[in-house]
Design a protein around this motif. Structure first.
Motif, mmCIF file in Angstrom:
data_model
loop_
_atom_site.group_PDB
_atom_site.id
_atom_site.type_symbol
_atom_site.label_atom_id
_atom_site.label_comp_id
_atom_site.label_asym_id
_atom_site.label_seq_id
_atom_site.Cartn_x
_atom_site.Cartn_y
_atom_site.Cartn_z
ATOM 1 N N GLU A 51 -35.502 -6.161 4.191
ATOM 2 C CA GLU A 51 -34.449 -6.251 3.167
ATOM 3 C C GLU A 51 -34.009 -7.687 2.916
ATOM 4 O OE1 GLU A 51 -33.225 -3.924 1.040
ATOM 5 O OE2 GLU A 51 -34.888 -2.777 1.864
ATOM 6 N N ILE A 52 -33.897 -8.483 3.980
ATOM 7 C CA ILE A 52 -33.489 -9.883 3.814
ATOM 8 C C ILE A 52 -34.552 -10.660 3.045
ATOM 9 C CG2 ILE A 52 -33.028 -12.047 5.049
ATOM 10 C CD1 ILE A 52 -31.586 -10.335 7.191
ATOM 11 N N LYS A 111 -21.770 -8.720 -1.965
ATOM 12 C CA LYS A 111 -21.789 -7.501 -1.151
ATOM 13 C C LYS A 111 -23.084 -7.402 -0.323
ATOM 14 C CE LYS A 111 -21.849 -2.483 -1.596
ATOM 15 N NZ LYS A 111 -21.914 -1.368 -2.510
ATOM 16 N N SER A 112 -24.226 -7.579 -0.981
ATOM 17 C CA SER A 112 -25.520 -7.488 -0.287
ATOM 18 C C SER A 112 -25.648 -8.568 0.787
ATOM 19 C CB SER A 112 -26.677 -7.619 -1.269
ATOM 20 O OG SER A 112 -26.680 -6.540 -2.164
ATOM 21 N N ALA A 113 -25.261 -9.787 0.435
ATOM 22 C CA ALA A 113 -25.357 -10.897 1.392
ATOM 23 C C ALA A 113 -24.455 -10.649 2.605
ATOM 24 C CB ALA A 113 -25.005 -12.208 0.707
ATOM 25 N N HIS A 114 -23.267 -10.136 2.363
ATOM 26 C CA HIS A 114 -22.351 -9.839 3.474
ATOM 27 C C HIS A 114 -22.929 -8.790 4.400
ATOM 28 C CE1 HIS A 114 -18.690 -9.257 5.730
ATOM 29 N NE2 HIS A 114 -18.771 -7.970 5.483
ATOM 30 N N GLN A 115 -23.484 -7.733 3.831
ATOM 31 C CA GLN A 115 -24.071 -6.665 4.645
ATOM 32 C C GLN A 115 -25.249 -7.182 5.476
ATOM 33 O OE1 GLN A 115 -24.920 -3.783 1.609
ATOM 34 N NE2 GLN A 115 -22.974 -2.728 1.875
ATOM 35 N N MET A 116 -26.096 -7.990 4.852
ATOM 36 C CA MET A 116 -27.257 -8.521 5.583
ATOM 37 C C MET A 116 -26.843 -9.564 6.614
ATOM 38 S SD MET A 116 -30.235 -8.669 2.780
ATOM 39 C CE MET A 116 -29.597 -8.110 1.236
ATOM 40 N N HIS A 117 -25.835 -10.360 6.275
ATOM 41 C CA HIS A 117 -25.332 -11.351 7.234
ATOM 42 C C HIS A 117 -24.775 -10.638 8.467
ATOM 43 C CE1 HIS A 117 -22.314 -14.167 8.939
ATOM 44 N NE2 HIS A 117 -23.310 -15.023 8.748
ATOM 45 N N THR A 118 -24.084 -9.558 8.271
ATOM 46 C CA THR A 118 -23.547 -8.778 9.375
ATOM 47 C C THR A 118 -24.665 -8.172 10.228
ATOM 48 O OG1 THR A 118 -21.602 -8.260 8.058
ATOM 49 C CG2 THR A 118 -21.993 -6.875 9.972
ATOM 50 N N ALA A 119 -25.735 -7.694 9.560
ATOM 51 C CA ALA A 119 -26.858 -7.076 10.264
ATOM 52 C C ALA A 119 -27.703 -8.097 11.010
ATOM 53 C CB ALA A 119 -27.735 -6.315 9.277
ATOM 54 N N ALA A 120 -27.785 -9.319 10.485
ATOM 55 C CA ALA A 120 -28.615 -10.359 11.106
ATOM 56 C C ALA A 120 -27.969 -10.827 12.381
ATOM 57 C CB ALA A 120 -28.832 -11.527 10.159
#
Length: 120
Positions: A51-52, A111-120
């Motif tokens: 996804e990233i 929104k997408s960047a925040h979600q991926m930043h949290t997951a990374a």
């Protein structure tokens, strides 16, 4: 090519019943890696990386932040390995870029960047 009914394997076996079919080593490795996706940590890590990479590749502006990130191949382990290696080598830059984009004015990107930043 490996189809039991109409592939090269079937044609060779018609000519010689003693012929055996073996997957090449790269194909075997790809099958093993795909089988490992039953482990949640591996499946989730693979999905997050995918996804990233997709997130950065789908926008020209985002691609400027992380240049030369290759597409994550679903079928060729050797290509997938290269993508994951580039991801690993640029991990800090990717996380920093996601953090920056999480503060973007564009709501969908933020929104997408925040979600991926949290997951990374």
């Amino acid at each position: 090519m490996s189809g039991k009914e109409a592939g090269v394997q079937a044609i060779l076996r018609q000519k010689d019943k003693k012929a055996f079919y073996f997957h090449c080593s790269s194909h075997k490795l790809n099958l093993v890696v795909n089988d490992l996706k039953v482990i949640p940590e591996i499946r989730n890590s693979d999905g997050t990386i995918k996804e990233i990479i997709k997130f950065f590749r789908e926008s020209v502006l985002r691609r400027k932040l992380i240049a030369n990130i290759p597409k994550l191949s679903e079928t060729r382990w050797s290509e997938k390995y290269k993508s994951i290696r580039v991801f690993k080598d640029h991990f800090v830059d990717l996380v920093d870029a996601l953090k920056t984009l999480a503060e973007d004015r564009n709501g969908a990107t933020r929104k997408s960047a925040h979600q991926m930043h949290t997951a990374a």
